[in-house]
Design a protein around this motif. Structure first.
Motif, PDB file in Angstrom:
ATOM      1  N   HIS A  25      11.509  19.229  -1.107  1.00 31.03           N
ATOM      2  CA  HIS A  25      10.833  20.078  -2.183  1.00 31.03           C
ATOM      3  C   HIS A  25      11.892  20.844  -2.703  1.00 31.03           C
ATOM      4  CE1 HIS A  25       9.873  22.874   0.833  1.00 31.03           C
ATOM      5  NE2 HIS A  25      10.067  23.856  -0.084  1.00 31.03           N
ATOM      6  N   CYS A  26      11.732  21.058  -4.063  1.00 33.47           N
ATOM      7  CA  CYS A  26      12.585  21.895  -4.771  1.00 33.47           C
ATOM      8  C   CYS A  26      11.886  23.158  -5.832  1.00 33.47           C
ATOM      9  CB  CYS A  26      13.382  21.015  -5.585  1.00 33.47           C
ATOM     10  SG  CYS A  26      14.693  22.004  -6.804  1.00 33.47           S
ATOM     11  N   HIS A  27      12.369  24.307  -5.643  1.00 34.42           N
ATOM     12  CA  HIS A  27      11.785  25.204  -6.599  1.00 34.42           C
ATOM     13  C   HIS A  27      12.795  26.141  -6.926  1.00 34.42           C
ATOM     14  CE1 HIS A  27      11.737  27.163  -2.848  1.00 34.42           C
ATOM     15  NE2 HIS A  27      11.821  28.419  -3.378  1.00 34.42           N
ATOM     16  N   THR A  28      12.369  27.002  -8.028  1.00 38.21           N
ATOM     17  CA  THR A  28      13.397  28.134  -8.456  1.00 38.21           C
ATOM     18  C   THR A  28      12.824  29.372  -8.001  1.00 38.21           C
ATOM     19  OG1 THR A  28      14.166  26.936 -10.450  1.00 38.21           O
ATOM     20  CG2 THR A  28      14.200  29.207 -10.407  1.00 38.21           C
ATOM     21  N   GLN A  29      13.843  29.990  -7.186  1.00 36.88           N
ATOM     22  CA  GLN A  29      13.083  31.501  -6.774  1.00 36.88           C
ATOM     23  C   GLN A  29      13.968  32.417  -7.665  1.00 36.88           C
ATOM     24  OE1 GLN A  29      11.299  31.878  -3.752  1.00 36.88           O
ATOM     25  NE2 GLN A  29      11.503  34.170  -4.232  1.00 36.88           N
ATOM     26  N   GLY A  30      12.949  33.431  -7.832  1.00 40.39           N
ATOM     27  CA  GLY A  30      13.420  34.382  -8.876  1.00 40.39           C
ATOM     28  C   GLY A  30      13.041  35.890  -8.062  1.00 40.39           C
ATOM     29  N   TRP A  31      13.763  36.945  -8.797  1.00 38.40           N
ATOM     30  CA  TRP A  31      13.445  38.141  -8.144  1.00 38.40           C
ATOM     31  C   TRP A  31      14.106  39.409  -9.003  1.00 38.40           C
ATOM     32  CZ3 TRP A  31      10.520  38.852  -4.236  1.00 38.40           C
ATOM     33  CH2 TRP A  31      10.271  40.242  -3.555  1.00 38.40           C
ATOM     34  N   ARG A  32      13.185  40.312  -9.324  1.00 42.76           N
ATOM     35  CA  ARG A  32      13.684  41.516 -10.021  1.00 42.76           C
ATOM     36  C   ARG A  32      14.228  42.542  -9.347  1.00 42.76           C
ATOM     37  NH1 ARG A  32      12.643  40.161 -15.396  1.00 42.76           N
ATOM     38  NH2 ARG A  32      11.060  38.339 -15.827  1.00 42.76           N
ATOM     39  N   GLY A  33      13.967  42.816  -8.406  1.00 46.41           N
ATOM     40  CA  GLY A  33      14.075  43.974  -7.705  1.00 46.41           C
ATOM     41  C   GLY A  33      15.370  43.804  -6.393  1.00 46.41           C
ATOM     42  N   GLN A  36      14.386  42.211   0.012  1.00 48.51           N
ATOM     43  CA  GLN A  36      14.147  41.362   0.732  1.00 48.51           C
ATOM     44  C   GLN A  36      13.523  40.145  -0.127  1.00 48.51           C
ATOM     45  OE1 GLN A  36      12.563  40.845   4.617  1.00 48.51           O
ATOM     46  NE2 GLN A  36      14.602  40.394   5.215  1.00 48.51           N
ATOM     47  N   MET A  37      14.240  39.109  -0.376  1.00 44.30           N
ATOM     48  CA  MET A  37      13.492  37.706  -0.957  1.00 44.30           C
ATOM     49  C   MET A  37      13.167  36.959   0.206  1.00 44.30           C
ATOM     50  SD  MET A  37      16.379  37.013  -3.729  1.00 44.30           S
ATOM     51  CE  MET A  37      15.483  35.853  -4.807  1.00 44.30           C
ATOM     52  N   SER A  38      13.609  36.677   1.187  1.00 43.32           N
ATOM     53  CA  SER A  38      13.104  35.586   2.359  1.00 43.32           C
ATOM     54  C   SER A  38      13.484  36.492   3.559  1.00 43.32           C
ATOM     55  CB  SER A  38      13.796  34.479   2.163  1.00 43.32           C
ATOM     56  OG  SER A  38      13.679  33.663   3.155  1.00 43.32           O
ATOM     57  N   ALA A  39      12.208  36.719   4.462  1.00 47.10           N
ATOM     58  CA  ALA A  39      12.494  37.220   5.864  1.00 47.10           C
ATOM     59  C   ALA A  39      13.306  36.311   6.863  1.00 47.10           C
ATOM     60  CB  ALA A  39      11.308  37.713   6.431  1.00 47.10           C
ATOM     61  N   ALA A  40      13.904  36.882   7.979  1.00 50.14           N
ATOM     62  CA  ALA A  40      14.486  36.014   8.855  1.00 50.14           C
ATOM     63  C   ALA A  40      13.777  34.940   9.227  1.00 50.14           C
ATOM     64  CB  ALA A  40      15.063  36.801   9.833  1.00 50.14           C
ATOM     65  N   HIS A  41      14.357  33.601   9.209  1.00 45.73           N
ATOM     66  CA  HIS A  41      13.375  32.402   9.728  1.00 45.73           C
ATOM     67  C   HIS A  41      14.255  31.259   9.982  1.00 45.73           C
ATOM     68  CE1 HIS A  41      13.913  31.716   5.497  1.00 45.73           C
ATOM     69  NE2 HIS A  41      13.464  30.295   5.715  1.00 45.73           N
ATOM     70  N   TRP A  42      14.038  30.143  10.683  1.00 43.82           N
ATOM     71  CA  TRP A  42      14.719  29.001  10.651  1.00 43.82           C
ATOM     72  C   TRP A  42      13.724  27.870  10.587  1.00 43.82           C
ATOM     73  CZ3 TRP A  42      13.880  25.454  14.501  1.00 43.82           C
ATOM     74  CH2 TRP A  42      13.298  26.054  15.961  1.00 43.82           C
ATOM     75  N   HIS A  43      14.168  26.750  10.502  1.00 47.23           N
ATOM     76  CA  HIS A  43      13.256  25.502  10.416  1.00 47.23           C
ATOM     77  C   HIS A  43      14.234  24.336  10.855  1.00 47.23           C
ATOM     78  CE1 HIS A  43      15.010  25.904   6.313  1.00 47.23           C
ATOM     79  NE2 HIS A  43      14.498  26.947   6.194  1.00 47.23           N
TER      80      HIS A  43
END
Length: 300
Positions: A25-33, A36-43
């Protein structure tokens, strides 16, 4: 529930019940501040990030990197990572199952190229700066992927898979041209690859019959314990798990092209019972075989 869900930072693949399941899957991730955009994780999926605006910091296996507009980040399967964005940060995120890099015939020689990306810390390069990839096919391939996923024109699945494969071919050739070595954690000897090919040949023609790791070990002239360790090192999963993957791949074809019942398909693909087939199918495809068939009918 699998014990994997109890491992620190593990993020399971979540499937929406009202959409077909794709191994990417594919998406665009945006952020204005600045947070943290993504917390620590793995997959178990591989991720490609491509920054289109601003800049961000990414913590990958305990090492901090920065990437900005035009840079690409490669996140291996099992890499623990967290991302912090700055003002107006935006990036394209492409996430996919490593198995799409294999052809349908599952040739053993492909493992030497794919396996390093399924093992954390094995890549010699995580961030590909804009200066390195500008003028190469990579930016265009990445944008084509998100366009294909958005438009979902006829054959978009093939287009996405092809572009992902082309990105990884470019990466592998770039590393080879620069003399960078991939630490796969396993030396692939030609004789071993030939022995493993015999297993794949057997699976392609005999998957519907009862097959065991002990039989495959004898086929490869290996001891059971050595074969089990070797196969898991190469394929990233046990022989039984891989056999189930092959059977479910074949079951998908029957769900699409025949009117056989779920029980009939379970028996035809080698599963001991319909209930075990359903549980394994749900684990891999994030939905039941019945729901999968309905989704296929709805989107064809």
């Amino acid at each position: 529930m699998s014990e994997l869900y109890n491992e620190p930072y593990y993020e399971p693949d979540v499937k929406s019940s009202d959409k077909p399941y794709y191994p990417f899957h594919c998406h665009t991730q945006g952020w204005r501040g600045n947070s943290q955009m993504s917390a620590a994780h793995w997959h178990y999926a591989i991720e490609i990030l491509y920054a289109t605006r601003g800049s961000a910091s990414i913590l990958l296996n305990g090492r901090l990197y920065t990437f900005g507009q035009g840079d690409m980040v490669l996140i291996n399967a099992r890499d623990v990572h967290a991302i912090w964005g700055e003002q107006q940060t935006q990036y394209i995120c492409i996430k996919f199952n490593p198995e799409i890099l294999y052809t349908a015939a599952r040739f053993a020689f492909e493992s030497r190229y794919v396996v390093p990306f399924t093992m954390a810390k094995s890549s010699p390069q995580k961030v590909f700066p804009r200066a390195e990839i500008d003028g190469t096919p990579l930016p265009g391939l990445i944008r084509e992927i998100i366009e294909e996923m958005s438009d979902q024109a006829y054959g978009f699945e093939l287009a996405v898979r092809t572009n992902i494969s082309r990105i990884f071919l470019w990466v592998l050739r770039s590393w080879r041209d620069r003399g960078l070595q991939i630490d796969s954690g396993h030396i692939f000897k030609e004789l071993d690859m030939e022995r493993l090919q015999a297993v794949f040949d057997c699976l392609d023609h005999q998957y519907m019959h009862q097959l065991t790791a002990e039989q495959m070990a004898r086929l490869c002239n290996m001891s059971y314990s050595y074969f089990s360790r070797y196969f898991k090192a190469v394929m990233g999963k046990s022989f039984t798990a891989y056999l189930n993957y092959v059977r479910i791949t074949e079951a998908e074809k029957l769900l699409l092209s025949t009117d056989k019942t779920v029980t009939e398909i379970a028996m035809a693909t080698g599963f001991a019972s319909a209930s075990y087939f359903i549980s394994q199918f749900r684990q891999l495809k994030k939905m039941s075989p019945h729901h999968y068939r309905l989704q296929l009918a709805r989107h064809t």
